[in-house]
Write an enzyme that holds these catalytic residues in place. Structure first.
Site, mmCIF file in Angstrom:
data_model
loop_
_atom_site.group_PDB
_atom_site.id
_atom_site.type_symbol
_atom_site.label_atom_id
_atom_site.label_comp_id
_atom_site.label_asym_id
_atom_site.label_seq_id
_atom_site.Cartn_x
_atom_site.Cartn_y
_atom_site.Cartn_z
ATOM 1 N N GLY A 67 -14.255 17.093 -31.170
ATOM 2 C CA GLY A 67 -15.130 16.939 -30.019
ATOM 3 C C GLY A 67 -16.522 17.468 -30.320
ATOM 4 O O GLY A 67 -16.765 18.084 -31.366
ATOM 5 N N GLY A 115 -10.170 16.986 -32.223
ATOM 6 C CA GLY A 115 -10.024 15.744 -31.483
ATOM 7 C C GLY A 115 -9.713 14.550 -32.355
ATOM 8 O O GLY A 115 -9.126 13.567 -31.881
ATOM 9 N N GLU A 138 -9.324 25.541 -34.449
ATOM 10 C CA GLU A 138 -9.887 26.106 -33.216
ATOM 11 C C GLU A 138 -9.998 27.623 -33.184
ATOM 12 O O GLU A 138 -10.924 28.168 -32.564
ATOM 13 C CB GLU A 138 -9.061 25.623 -32.024
ATOM 14 C CG GLU A 138 -9.305 24.176 -31.626
ATOM 15 C CD GLU A 138 -8.636 23.174 -32.544
ATOM 16 O OE1 GLU A 138 -8.940 21.969 -32.436
ATOM 17 O OE2 GLU A 138 -7.816 23.583 -33.392
ATOM 18 N N ASP A 146 -5.614 22.050 -29.303
ATOM 19 C CA ASP A 146 -5.388 21.230 -28.119
ATOM 20 C C ASP A 146 -5.107 19.800 -28.549
ATOM 21 O O ASP A 146 -4.577 19.582 -29.630
ATOM 22 C CB ASP A 146 -6.578 21.345 -27.160
ATOM 23 C CG ASP A 146 -7.888 20.807 -27.734
ATOM 24 O OD1 ASP A 146 -8.004 20.718 -28.978
ATOM 25 O OD2 ASP A 146 -8.791 20.461 -26.947
#
Length: 352
Positions: A67, A115, A138, A146
C-alpha cells in the site's frame, strides 16, 4: 485501455489481464486501484467469455510493493480516516480474490510485499520467478501483517510463518513455495510465453496444466536448512522468550534474527505473534481479515505506526522511537485491546 490508468485491463483470448500500472511507485496500491481490481473481478465472474484472470505488475521491478505507506502517514498525522476506508475496501478485495469462482493466476515476479501479497497469494495459481522477493514487512514500521497475511503465515509449515511475520524478512521463490505463499516457479524470461499460452485455455484444468508446462524446479531456498532452530525458538509462548531462545541458541543465524527483532516495534511484535496464532485457530481467510481490520484500525490510532513510517520512509533516519521501547513493557492488556470488536465499524466478512 488508457496506458495512463493505474490499473490496465485487456483480454487475450479467454483471459482477462489485470496489470498494476504504477511502475515508478513499484505499483503500490491506491484506493482507486483497489476499487478498479474489485470491479474487474466482478465483471469477469459474470462474463462467460472469460476463463481466468491473470494479474501482473508493470515494469520489471515487481508486482506490487504494498500500500501507499506515505499516504497512511500523512492521513494519520492530519487526523483523517481515509486509510481506514482504504483498508476496508482492500480487505474486501482480498476476500473477493480468495473466493473468486474462476482461476486467478498471479505472476509474482520481482517485489511482492504487503498489499502485493494480498492481491496475489490468495489466488489459485501463484507463480514466482528467480526475481521474486515476497514479504510481509510490517513490524519494521510499527504495523502488523494484514491483507490476509496472518491467515497465510499461520498455515506455513512448523513455525516458519511466525518467523516471517515477526522478522518481516523477504523470501525467494523456493521459500515462498515452501511456506504456501506460491505454487509454481517459472523463469522470468518465460512469463511472456506463458501468458500467450494461457490465452486459448477454456477450463481450470487447462490453466493449471499450461502453467505446469512452463514451470521448473526453483533454485534452492534458505529456510529448509534452518527449520530446526526456527521451530524450536518460535515455539516459545512470548516475544521475550522467542528473542531469548534465538539469542542463546549458539547459532549465528538465530542470534542475528534476535538482533533484528530487537529493532522492530515491541508492540507490533507482540500483536503480530498473537494475530498469527489467533488466525491459525480462526481457520478462514474471512475471519482473519475481520481480525486484521480491528488490529489495523487500532494501530492507526497508536503511536508506533506513524513513528515507524517516519523513521523508515519520511526522514529515513532508521532510528524509530518506539513506545513502549521494550517488549517487557507491552502488557497482555495492551495486546488484547487490538483485538476488541469495533461495533458498528466491523468489517463483517464472516457475516456475508
Amino acid at each position: 485501455m488508457n496506458d495512463d490508468e493505474p490499473v490496465l485491463l485487456h483480454t487475450e483470448g479467454r483471459i482477462l489481464h489485470i496489470a498494476l500500472n504504477r511502475p515508478r511507485a513499484l505499483n503500490a496500491l491506491t484506493h482507486t486501484m483497489v476499487r478498479a481490481i474489485d470491479e474487474a473481478l466482478t465483471g469477469a465472474a459474470d462474463d462467460d467469455g472469460v476463463t481466468a484472470v491473470v494479474i501482473s505488475g508493470a515494469g520489471e521491478r515487481g508486482l506490487c510493493a504494498g500500500g501507499d505507506i506515505r499516504s497512511i502517514y500523512e492521513d494519520a498525522r492530519a487526523g483523517r480516516r481515509a486509510s481506514v476506508d482504504f483498508w476496508r475496501d482492500e480487505y474486501r478485495l482480498n476476500a473477493h480474490i480468495g473466493r473468486f469462482p474462476k482461476p486467478y493466476v498471479a505472476l509474482m515476479d520481482g517485489i511482492v510485499m504487503g498489499g502485493g501479497v494480498g492481491v496475489s497469494a490468495h489466488g489459485d495459481v501463484r507463480v514466482v520467478t528467480e526475481r521474486s522477493r515476497v514479504a510481509m514487512p510490517e513490524t519494521g514500521i510499527g504495523f502488523v501483517p494484514d491483507v490476509g497475511g496472518t491467515h497465510l503465515l499461520a498455515g506455513a509449515p512448523g513455525r516458519l510463518g511466525t518467523h516471517l511475520a515477526l522478522t518481516g524478512r523477504a523470501v525467494g521463490a523456493a521459500d515462498a513455495i515452501l511456506c504456501g505463499l506460491a505454487d509454481h516457479f517459472v523463469p522470468s524470461h518465460r512469463l511472456a510465453d506463458l501468458t500467450t499460452a494461457l490465452a486459448p485455455c477454456t477450463t481450470p484444468a487447462e490453466i493449471t496444466d499450461t502453467v505446469r508446462q512452463y514451470a521448473t524446479e526453483a533454485p534452492e531456498g534458505e529456510l529448509a536448512a534452518h527449520r530446526a532452530w526456527i521451530d524450536d525458538c518460535y515455539a516459545a509462548d512470548t516475544v521475550e522468550e522467542i528473542i531469548d531462545r534465538l539469542a542463546n541458541s549458539g547459532l549465528p543465524a538465530a542470534k542475528e534474527t534476535a538482533d533484528d527483532l530487537l529493532t522492530a516495534s515491541p508492540t507490533a511484535l507482540k500483536v503480530t505473534l498473537s494475530a498469527v496464532r489467533r488466525a491459525g485457530r480462526l481457520g478462514t481467510l474471512e475471519a482473519a481479515l475481520d481480525q486484521e481490520f480491528r488490529v489495523s484500525c487500532r494501530a492507526f490510532d497508536g503511536h508506533d505506526l506513524v513513528e515507524g513510517v517516519r523513521a523508515r520512509i519520511i526522514d529515513k533516519d532508521r532510528t524509530p522511537r518506539w513506545s513502549p521501547a521494550d517488549p517487557g513493557d507491552v502488557t497482555a492488556a495492551d495486546v488484547a485491546r487490538y483485538f476488541e470488536p469495533l461495533g458498528a465499524q466491523e468489517l463483517g466478512l464472516t457475516s456475508i
